[in-house]
Every structure is written in C-alpha cells, then in structure tokens.
Motif scaffolding. Structure first.
Motif, PDB file in Angstrom:
ATOM      1  N   ALA A 194      68.144  59.938  74.904  1.00  6.53           N
ATOM      2  CA  ALA A 194      66.205  59.966  74.284  1.00  6.53           C
ATOM      3  C   ALA A 194      66.361  60.463  72.873  1.00  6.53           C
ATOM      4  CB  ALA A 194      65.319  60.891  75.524  1.00  6.53           C
ATOM      5  N   THR A 195      66.952  61.231  72.390  1.00  2.99           N
ATOM      6  CA  THR A 195      66.893  61.792  70.937  1.00  2.99           C
ATOM      7  C   THR A 195      66.824  60.739  69.537  1.00  2.99           C
ATOM      8  OG1 THR A 195      69.233  62.516  70.977  1.00  2.99           O
ATOM      9  CG2 THR A 195      67.775  63.804  71.949  1.00  2.99           C
ATOM     10  N   GLN A 196      67.663  59.127  70.118  1.00  2.00           N
ATOM     11  CA  GLN A 196      67.939  58.272  69.325  1.00  2.00           C
ATOM     12  C   GLN A 196      66.958  57.686  68.997  1.00  2.00           C
ATOM     13  OE1 GLN A 196      72.040  56.459  69.844  1.00  2.00           O
ATOM     14  NE2 GLN A 196      73.316  58.282  70.607  1.00  2.00           N
ATOM     15  N   VAL A 197      67.191  56.579  67.731  1.00  2.00           N
ATOM     16  CA  VAL A 197      65.782  55.903  67.796  1.00  2.00           C
ATOM     17  C   VAL A 197      65.837  54.398  68.180  1.00  2.00           C
ATOM     18  CG1 VAL A 197      64.968  56.755  65.512  1.00  2.00           C
ATOM     19  CG2 VAL A 197      66.918  54.942  65.632  1.00  2.00           C
ATOM     20  N   GLU A 198      64.807  54.010  68.961  1.00  2.00           N
ATOM     21  CA  GLU A 198      65.212  52.345  69.525  1.00  2.00           C
ATOM     22  C   GLU A 198      65.407  51.436  68.801  1.00  2.00           C
ATOM     23  OE1 GLU A 198      61.107  49.392  70.589  1.00  2.00           O
ATOM     24  OE2 GLU A 198      61.430  51.331  71.738  1.00  2.00           O
ATOM     25  N   ARG A 199      66.035  50.423  69.055  1.00  2.00           N
ATOM     26  CA  ARG A 199      66.916  49.666  68.150  1.00  2.00           C
ATOM     27  C   ARG A 199      66.573  48.331  68.582  1.00  2.00           C
ATOM     28  NH1 ARG A 199      73.583  47.364  69.006  1.00  2.00           N
ATOM     29  NH2 ARG A 199      73.516  45.665  67.516  1.00  2.00           N
ATOM     30  N   THR A 200      66.523  47.051  67.983  1.00  2.00           N
ATOM     31  CA  THR A 200      65.933  46.140  67.748  1.00  2.00           C
ATOM     32  C   THR A 200      66.715  45.252  67.622  1.00  2.00           C
ATOM     33  OG1 THR A 200      63.780  45.963  67.232  1.00  2.00           O
ATOM     34  CG2 THR A 200      64.880  44.060  67.541  1.00  2.00           C
ATOM     35  N   MET A 201      67.338  44.159  68.207  1.00  2.00           N
ATOM     36  CA  MET A 201      68.743  43.335  68.354  1.00  2.00           C
ATOM     37  C   MET A 201      67.695  41.757  68.042  1.00  2.00           C
ATOM     38  SD  MET A 201      71.383  42.008  70.418  1.00  2.00           S
ATOM     39  CE  MET A 201      72.083  44.315  70.278  1.00  2.00           C
ATOM     40  N   ALA A 202      68.198  41.126  66.948  1.00  2.00           N
ATOM     41  CA  ALA A 202      67.391  40.507  67.109  1.00  2.00           C
ATOM     42  C   ALA A 202      68.297  38.819  68.111  1.00  2.00           C
ATOM     43  CB  ALA A 202      68.127  38.751  66.078  1.00  2.00           C
ATOM     44  N   ALA A 203      67.740  37.627  68.646  1.00  2.00           N
ATOM     45  CA  ALA A 203      68.203  37.215  70.143  1.00  2.00           C
ATOM     46  C   ALA A 203      69.458  36.194  69.427  1.00  2.00           C
ATOM     47  CB  ALA A 203      67.058  35.983  70.182  1.00  2.00           C
ATOM     48  N   SER A 204      69.202  35.780  67.816  1.00  2.00           N
ATOM     49  CA  SER A 204      70.298  35.191  67.875  1.00  2.00           C
ATOM     50  C   SER A 204      71.899  35.668  67.572  1.00  2.00           C
ATOM     51  CB  SER A 204      70.246  34.719  65.814  1.00  2.00           C
ATOM     52  OG  SER A 204      69.535  35.738  64.980  1.00  2.00           O
ATOM     53  N   GLU A 205      72.299  37.482  68.051  1.00  2.00           N
ATOM     54  CA  GLU A 205      72.436  38.084  67.831  1.00  2.00           C
ATOM     55  C   GLU A 205      73.443  38.357  68.738  1.00  2.00           C
ATOM     56  OE1 GLU A 205      71.990  42.052  65.821  1.00  2.00           O
ATOM     57  OE2 GLU A 205      70.579  40.801  64.179  1.00  2.00           O
ATOM     58  N   LEU A 206      72.460  38.236  69.791  1.00  2.00           N
ATOM     59  CA  LEU A 206      72.859  38.436  71.275  1.00  2.00           C
ATOM     60  C   LEU A 206      73.906  37.754  72.036  1.00  2.00           C
ATOM     61  CD1 LEU A 206      72.316  40.429  73.548  1.00  2.00           C
ATOM     62  CD2 LEU A 206      70.461  38.519  74.308  1.00  2.00           C
ATOM     63  N   ALA A 207      74.829  38.152  72.487  1.00  2.00           N
ATOM     64  CA  ALA A 207      75.318  36.975  73.448  1.00  2.00           C
ATOM     65  C   ALA A 207      75.324  37.107  74.621  1.00  2.00           C
ATOM     66  CB  ALA A 207      76.875  37.528  73.571  1.00  2.00           C
ATOM     67  N   TRP A 208      75.296  37.919  74.835  1.00  2.00           N
ATOM     68  CA  TRP A 208      74.303  37.988  76.517  1.00  2.00           C
ATOM     69  C   TRP A 208      74.263  39.421  77.095  1.00  2.00           C
ATOM     70  CZ3 TRP A 208      77.154  41.808  79.479  1.00  2.00           C
ATOM     71  CH2 TRP A 208      78.515  42.265  79.274  1.00  2.00           C
TER      72      TRP A 208
END
Length: 217
Positions: A194-208
């Motif tokens: 929980a001490t780490q920051v939230e991450r956003t991943m683009a749908a184009s980067e997502l395999a599954w």
C-alpha cells in the motif's frame, strides 16, 4: 481374499476410462480429439470401444495411455490422481513458480498455461476448468503473499473493482495487484504494498488480466 478384493476395488475399468475422459477435458479436448493428438486412431478412446461386441470390458493399453499423457503434457502422477477422481472432485490444475511466469511461452495470448515447466496442484474445491496456480518464491509480495504461498487464477472470471489480479504486459512482465479501475483505454492497479503508488497501464500494453480466486495462506 479380503486384500485381493480391496486391490480390485482400487483399480476399475470405469476409473481408468474416467481418468482418460478427465485427461481429455483438462486438455480442452474430446476423447477422440485426445486420441488424434496422441497419434492414435481417433476412435481409440470412444465409449463404443470400451466394451467388446460380446459384452467384455476392453481396457486401454499402457502404450495408448502413455501417448495420451504425452499429448496432454501430463505426468503419470497426474493420471494416478485422475484415476481416483471418480466424481470429478479433487481436480488438479497446472502449477508454475511465480518467478517463471514472465518466461516466454509460459502462457498463450489469452492467459492460459502452455509450454513446459508446469506441474500440478490439487484444488481445495471445484473451480473453473481453465484455472491455474502460481507459487510464490521469496518475500517480494509480503505480507499479502509469502514464500511458498499458492494463488489460484481463473482467466475469464468476472473481475470487479477491489479484486486481486494477475496482470501480464505485452512486454512479458507478470505482476500481482489490486484492480482499482478498468476502462476501454486503461487499467488502474494498486500494488499489494500500500505504500507504493498506483499504476496505470494502457490497454494497448496489456496482454491479459485474470482474477485471483483463492490463495493458500
């Protein structure tokens, strides 16, 4: 005579054929599909071939079982468990060390197990046919998951905000996180620490992305 009767009950005609049926199911195949993949006549495992015309039980040969196991990428230990699994409960799923999950060829493009390196994990309860398990090594995900913990992952299971998920990027990295939000363009992930920051991943980067449905802690 008592010992002999017990031994006979441990291995029956129905158990052997039932194990072959479940082996085919685990591989996503029909019995004839498994036979064909094993290089056998497609009718080898058909129900019509399990009893002779005069009513005698016909058993599969050890050679055909060995070829079926090779075709399903399974071991004789797996088959032994399937032999005792008359009701379909106590099913096992593919298991891989989490450290190996990022290796090329460990999953197909939909997130289902493929290739070598997978062993077996006996399920605590009936789960989806396409579940797989990952075993943690080290304390990188502690305290959520510690060394030796096993998580059960089900590709295709509905995912809601707040679920813990396994995510694989197209670059090959596999991570575990909590889903904060998912849109058509991106997914927002909260690391288990929980001490780490939230991450956003683009749908184009997502395999599954797949939901964690159970963990042995």
């Amino acid at each position: 005579m008592v010992r002999q009767a017990k031994a006979q009950r441990m291995l029956s005609h129905d158990q052997i054929w039932g194990a072959l049926d479940r082996l085919a199911e685990r591989a996503g195949l029909s019995p004839s599909g498994l036979a064909k993949r094993a290089g056998l006549d497609p009718t080898t495992f058909n129900k019509s071939k399990r009893v002779t015309s005069d009513g005698r039980e016909r058993w599969p040969s050890t050679e055909s079982i060995a070829k079926a196991l090779a075709a399903a990428d399974s071991s004789i230990d797996t088959f032994a468990r399937l032999v005792g699994d008359e009701a379909g409960g106590g099913r096992s799923v593919p298991l891989l060390g989490f450290a190996l999950a990022s290796a090329s060829g460990a999953f197909d493009e939909s997130g289902f197990p493929t290739g070598k390196g997978w062993t077996e994990f006996a399920l605590p309860a009936a789960e989806g046919n396409h579940s797989f398990a990952l075993q943690m090594s080290g304390e990188a995900l502690a305290p959520a998951y510690r060394d030796g913990d096993i998580i059960l992952v089900t590709p295709g299971a509905p995912i809601r905000k707040g679920d813990r998920v396994v995510v694989k990027s197209k670059a090959g990295a596999v991570t575990v996180a909590t889903l904060k939000r998912r849109t058509a363009k991106a997914v927002d992930l909260q690391p288990l620490d929980a001490t780490q920051v939230e991450r956003t991943m683009a749908a184009s980067e997502l395999a599954w992305i797949a939901r964690i449905v159970w963990a042995s802690q």
